[in-house]
Design a protein around this motif. Structure first.
Motif, PDB file in Angstrom:
ATOM      1  N   ILE A  86    -103.819   8.596   1.789  1.00  0.00           N
ATOM      2  CA  ILE A  86    -102.552   8.115   2.253  1.00  0.00           C
ATOM      3  C   ILE A  86    -102.626   7.838   3.873  1.00  0.00           C
ATOM      4  O   ILE A  86    -103.502   8.691   4.390  1.00  0.00           O
ATOM      5  CB  ILE A  86    -101.764   9.553   2.100  1.00  0.00           C
ATOM      6  CG1 ILE A  86    -101.670   9.667   0.733  1.00  0.00           C
ATOM      7  CG2 ILE A  86    -100.581   9.024   2.664  1.00  0.00           C
ATOM      8  CD1 ILE A  86    -100.797  10.820   0.085  1.00  0.00           C
ATOM      9  N   GLU A  87    -102.402   6.681   4.209  1.00  0.00           N
ATOM     10  CA  GLU A  87    -102.375   6.377   5.699  1.00  0.00           C
ATOM     11  C   GLU A  87    -100.940   6.400   6.323  1.00  0.00           C
ATOM     12  O   GLU A  87     -99.864   6.211   5.757  1.00  0.00           O
ATOM     13  CB  GLU A  87    -102.946   4.927   5.626  1.00  0.00           C
ATOM     14  CG  GLU A  87    -104.029   4.926   5.280  1.00  0.00           C
ATOM     15  CD  GLU A  87    -104.622   3.377   5.180  1.00  0.00           C
ATOM     16  OE1 GLU A  87    -104.046   2.546   5.965  1.00  0.00           O
ATOM     17  OE2 GLU A  87    -105.779   2.908   4.754  1.00  0.00           O
ATOM     18  N   PRO A  88    -100.803   6.761   7.697  1.00  0.00           N
ATOM     19  CA  PRO A  88     -99.432   6.689   8.263  1.00  0.00           C
ATOM     20  C   PRO A  88     -98.934   5.449   8.092  1.00  0.00           C
ATOM     21  O   PRO A  88     -99.698   4.390   8.106  1.00  0.00           O
ATOM     22  CB  PRO A  88    -100.074   7.025   9.638  1.00  0.00           C
ATOM     23  CG  PRO A  88    -101.219   7.782   9.549  1.00  0.00           C
ATOM     24  CD  PRO A  88    -101.921   7.156   8.669  1.00  0.00           C
ATOM     25  N   SER A  89     -97.581   5.168   8.443  1.00  0.00           N
ATOM     26  CA  SER A  89     -97.186   4.204   8.373  1.00  0.00           C
ATOM     27  C   SER A  89     -97.293   3.356   9.777  1.00  0.00           C
ATOM     28  O   SER A  89     -97.543   3.970  10.841  1.00  0.00           O
ATOM     29  CB  SER A  89     -95.186   4.109   8.062  1.00  0.00           C
ATOM     30  OG  SER A  89     -94.869   3.117   8.660  1.00  0.00           O
ATOM     31  N   VAL A 131     -94.245   7.826  -0.510  1.00  0.00           N
ATOM     32  CA  VAL A 131     -95.250   6.921  -0.128  1.00  0.00           C
ATOM     33  C   VAL A 131     -94.922   5.629  -0.866  1.00  0.00           C
ATOM     34  O   VAL A 131     -94.020   5.660  -1.843  1.00  0.00           O
ATOM     35  CB  VAL A 131     -96.433   7.372  -0.379  1.00  0.00           C
ATOM     36  CG1 VAL A 131     -96.854   8.788   0.370  1.00  0.00           C
ATOM     37  CG2 VAL A 131     -96.884   7.717  -1.902  1.00  0.00           C
ATOM     38  N   ARG A 132     -95.434   4.612  -0.587  1.00  0.00           N
ATOM     39  CA  ARG A 132     -95.481   3.233  -1.460  1.00  0.00           C
ATOM     40  C   ARG A 132     -97.094   2.749  -1.365  1.00  0.00           C
ATOM     41  O   ARG A 132     -97.828   2.945  -0.594  1.00  0.00           O
ATOM     42  CB  ARG A 132     -94.520   2.134  -0.385  1.00  0.00           C
ATOM     43  CG  ARG A 132     -95.123   1.638   0.825  1.00  0.00           C
ATOM     44  CD  ARG A 132     -94.559   0.665   1.466  1.00  0.00           C
ATOM     45  NE  ARG A 132     -95.012   0.059   2.724  1.00  0.00           N
ATOM     46  CZ  ARG A 132     -94.397  -0.903   3.411  1.00  0.00           C
ATOM     47  NH1 ARG A 132     -93.396  -1.566   2.958  1.00  0.00           N
ATOM     48  NH2 ARG A 132     -95.177  -1.354   4.477  1.00  0.00           N
ATOM     49  N   PRO A 133     -97.309   1.953  -2.152  1.00  0.00           N
ATOM     50  CA  PRO A 133     -98.563   1.487  -2.541  1.00  0.00           C
ATOM     51  C   PRO A 133     -98.913   0.624  -1.535  1.00  0.00           C
ATOM     52  O   PRO A 133     -98.113  -0.217  -1.032  1.00  0.00           O
ATOM     53  CB  PRO A 133     -98.573   0.796  -4.004  1.00  0.00           C
ATOM     54  CG  PRO A 133     -97.223   1.282  -4.542  1.00  0.00           C
ATOM     55  CD  PRO A 133     -96.369   1.667  -3.578  1.00  0.00           C
ATOM     56  N   LYS A 134    -100.337   0.796  -1.038  1.00  0.00           N
ATOM     57  CA  LYS A 134    -100.737  -0.222  -0.017  1.00  0.00           C
ATOM     58  C   LYS A 134    -101.123  -1.292  -0.252  1.00  0.00           C
ATOM     59  O   LYS A 134    -102.172  -1.568  -1.462  1.00  0.00           O
ATOM     60  CB  LYS A 134    -101.797   0.642   0.778  1.00  0.00           C
ATOM     61  CG  LYS A 134    -102.206  -0.258   2.123  1.00  0.00           C
ATOM     62  CD  LYS A 134    -103.098   0.936   2.971  1.00  0.00           C
ATOM     63  CE  LYS A 134    -103.725   0.129   4.090  1.00  0.00           C
ATOM     64  NZ  LYS A 134    -102.326  -0.323   5.110  1.00  0.00           N
ATOM     65  N   ASN A 135    -100.593  -2.497   0.077  1.00  0.00           N
ATOM     66  CA  ASN A 135    -101.202  -3.723  -0.261  1.00  0.00           C
ATOM     67  C   ASN A 135    -102.398  -4.137  -0.047  1.00  0.00           C
ATOM     68  O   ASN A 135    -103.194  -3.791   0.892  1.00  0.00           O
ATOM     69  CB  ASN A 135    -100.467  -4.847   0.552  1.00  0.00           C
ATOM     70  CG  ASN A 135     -98.630  -5.006   0.202  1.00  0.00           C
ATOM     71  OD1 ASN A 135     -98.571  -4.459  -0.888  1.00  0.00           O
ATOM     72  ND2 ASN A 135     -97.851  -5.384   1.294  1.00  0.00           N
ATOM     73  N   GLY A 136    -103.298  -4.649  -1.189  1.00  0.00           N
ATOM     74  CA  GLY A 136    -104.418  -4.941  -1.185  1.00  0.00           C
ATOM     75  C   GLY A 136    -105.286  -3.688  -0.928  1.00  0.00           C
ATOM     76  O   GLY A 136    -106.685  -4.009  -0.826  1.00  0.00           O
ATOM     77  N   ALA A 137    -105.158  -2.664  -1.350  1.00  0.00           N
ATOM     78  CA  ALA A 137    -105.889  -1.232  -1.669  1.00  0.00           C
ATOM     79  C   ALA A 137    -105.362  -0.667  -2.645  1.00  0.00           C
ATOM     80  O   ALA A 137    -104.424   0.138  -2.425  1.00  0.00           O
ATOM     81  CB  ALA A 137    -105.834  -0.625  -0.222  1.00  0.00           C
ATOM     82  N   GLU A 176     -99.476   4.200   1.569  1.00  0.00           N
ATOM     83  CA  GLU A 176     -98.851   4.113   2.980  1.00  0.00           C
ATOM     84  C   GLU A 176     -97.313   5.209   3.251  1.00  0.00           C
ATOM     85  O   GLU A 176     -96.698   5.034   2.183  1.00  0.00           O
ATOM     86  CB  GLU A 176     -98.185   2.945   3.539  1.00  0.00           C
ATOM     87  CG  GLU A 176     -97.754   2.935   4.976  1.00  0.00           C
ATOM     88  CD  GLU A 176     -97.279   1.292   5.335  1.00  0.00           C
ATOM     89  OE1 GLU A 176     -96.795   1.403   6.309  1.00  0.00           O
ATOM     90  OE2 GLU A 176     -97.524   0.567   4.499  1.00  0.00           O
ATOM     91  N   ILE A 177     -97.399   6.028   3.949  1.00  0.00           N
ATOM     92  CA  ILE A 177     -96.239   6.941   4.050  1.00  0.00           C
ATOM     93  C   ILE A 177     -94.976   6.191   4.749  1.00  0.00           C
ATOM     94  O   ILE A 177     -95.048   5.601   5.624  1.00  0.00           O
ATOM     95  CB  ILE A 177     -96.460   8.207   5.255  1.00  0.00           C
ATOM     96  CG1 ILE A 177     -97.802   9.030   4.820  1.00  0.00           C
ATOM     97  CG2 ILE A 177     -95.315   9.101   5.363  1.00  0.00           C
ATOM     98  CD1 ILE A 177     -98.453   9.887   5.816  1.00  0.00           C
TER      99      ILE A 177
END
Length: 351
Positions: free
Chosen positions: A96-99, A133-139, A144-145
């Motif tokens: 999970i990455e910060p927005s 969270v939302r799914p991160k594009n391309g990963a 993403e938070i």
């Protein structure tokens, strides 16, 4: 000839034989010895349980159909709610990455509130309220938070998974930003500085074309947006005078900004002198605004003769008198007067 006339002609000569008619019983009045029998209508018999007329059965059947249809609609509604709900699951904090709009300053992870939140999560064995969270594009498998940066950081520091709600539908940047802003304002745990930085970053990256558009899109007042941006746009030299940026409030920013507009050079010069002193937020404000305050200097005149001066300096009031013009008795009275004046006691000015 009508049908009625034809029928009358056909039956005119018909005769019914006497033996074809039933004998007529002659009515005889009952004698005094005969027992009179009272004639009544037979009692109404009750229908067996469950028996209904055809219309009643149709109405009952229709009622059952309506009841069944109502239950089906309720179940369908529940299924739609479950279908549209966001699933929750425990995720490794490393995926999970910060927005990109993350508004948390590093100092917010050292506050008493954060440490208390971290302790609560540790005692509960995880965060009870999920982050979004939302799914991160391309990963694939990375997220993403949307909001919940502090809860994510607390779980990360504790080395435990974080409970997260995963958005089914794709959330665009505008929706993400609005959701993050609404969550922060409802929880009221975001500092004025962090709020301002968040708004300024959104404007810089073109998420909103103007401050007015931002305020209308987020459902907040223009004043709220302007005050937040005042904090974010203070010079770095001013921000560094505070122990950490989280201490800067809207009120601080307004007063400092007014002072900068009057004499920017002087305020920044004052900031250089107090930057490393570790003053409280109130002390910083006083230090920055001191050079902007006119220093009142009033002569003390008695009977047309100047005998001294009273002057305000910061939080102090300096009184300078010519000692030669006052005797010992007058000094005692002056001291008594000042003590009572400062303590709030009622004093007389006659003597």
């Amino acid at each position: 000839m009508s049908t009625k006339s034809r029928l009358q002609a056909m039956t005119a000569e018909l005769v019914i034989p006497d033996d074809a008619l039933p004998p007529v019983k002659k009515f005889e009045a009952p004698s005094e010895g005969d027992k009179l029998v009272e004639t009544r209508f037979p009692p109404a018999s009750q229908r067996p349980s469950g028996f209904k007329t055809a219309p009643g059965q149709m109405l009952a059947f229709r009622g059952q159909m309506l009841e069944t249809e109502s239950e089906l609609l309720a179940l369908r509604s529940k299924l739609e709610q479950y279908a549209e709900s966001m699933p929750t699951k425990k995720l490794d904090t490393s995926v999970i990455e910060p927005s990109r709009w993350a508004n948390r300053h590093n100092a917010s992870y050292t506050t008493v509130k954060f440490l208390r939140l971290k302790d609560d999560i540790e005692q509960a064995g995880g965060n009870v309220q999920p982050i979004l969270v939302r799914p991160k594009n391309g990963a694939d498998g990375h997220y993403e938070i949307v909001f919940g940066h502090r809860r994510h950081m607390a779980c990360k520091k504790l080395g435990i998974p974080v409970l997260a709600s995963i958005a089914n539908d794709k959330i665009n940047d505008l929706e993400l930003f609005a959701a993050m802003d609404r969550e922060n304002r409802e929880r009221a745990d975001l500092s004025s500085y962090e709020q301002g930085v968040m708004y300024q970053r959104a404007l810089d990256e073109g998420l909103f074309p103007s401050r007015r558009n931002m305020a209308e899109s987020l459902g907040v007042s223009h004043t709220w947006v302007n005050n937040a941006l005042l904090v974010a746009n203070l010079p770095v030299a001013i921000i560094e005078c505070f122990k950490n940026p989280l201490e800067v409030t809207h009120r601080h920013a307004r007063l400092i900004n007014d002072a900068l507009e009057k004499d920017r050079k002087q305020v920044l010069k004052r900031a250089e002198k107090i930057r490393a002193k570790g003053l409280s937020a109130g002390g910083v404000l006083t230090g920055l605004l001191e050079s902007q305050k006119p220093t009142p200097s009033n002569d003390i005149v008695v009977n047309g003769k100047k005998i001294g001066k009273i002057q305000r300096k910061g939080d102090s009031v300096m009184v300078a008198l010519k000692g030669a013009d006052l005797g010992d008795e007058q000094l005692v009275k002056l001291q008594f007067f000042l003590v009572n004046l400062i303590s709030g006691n009622q004093v007389s000015t006659d003597s």
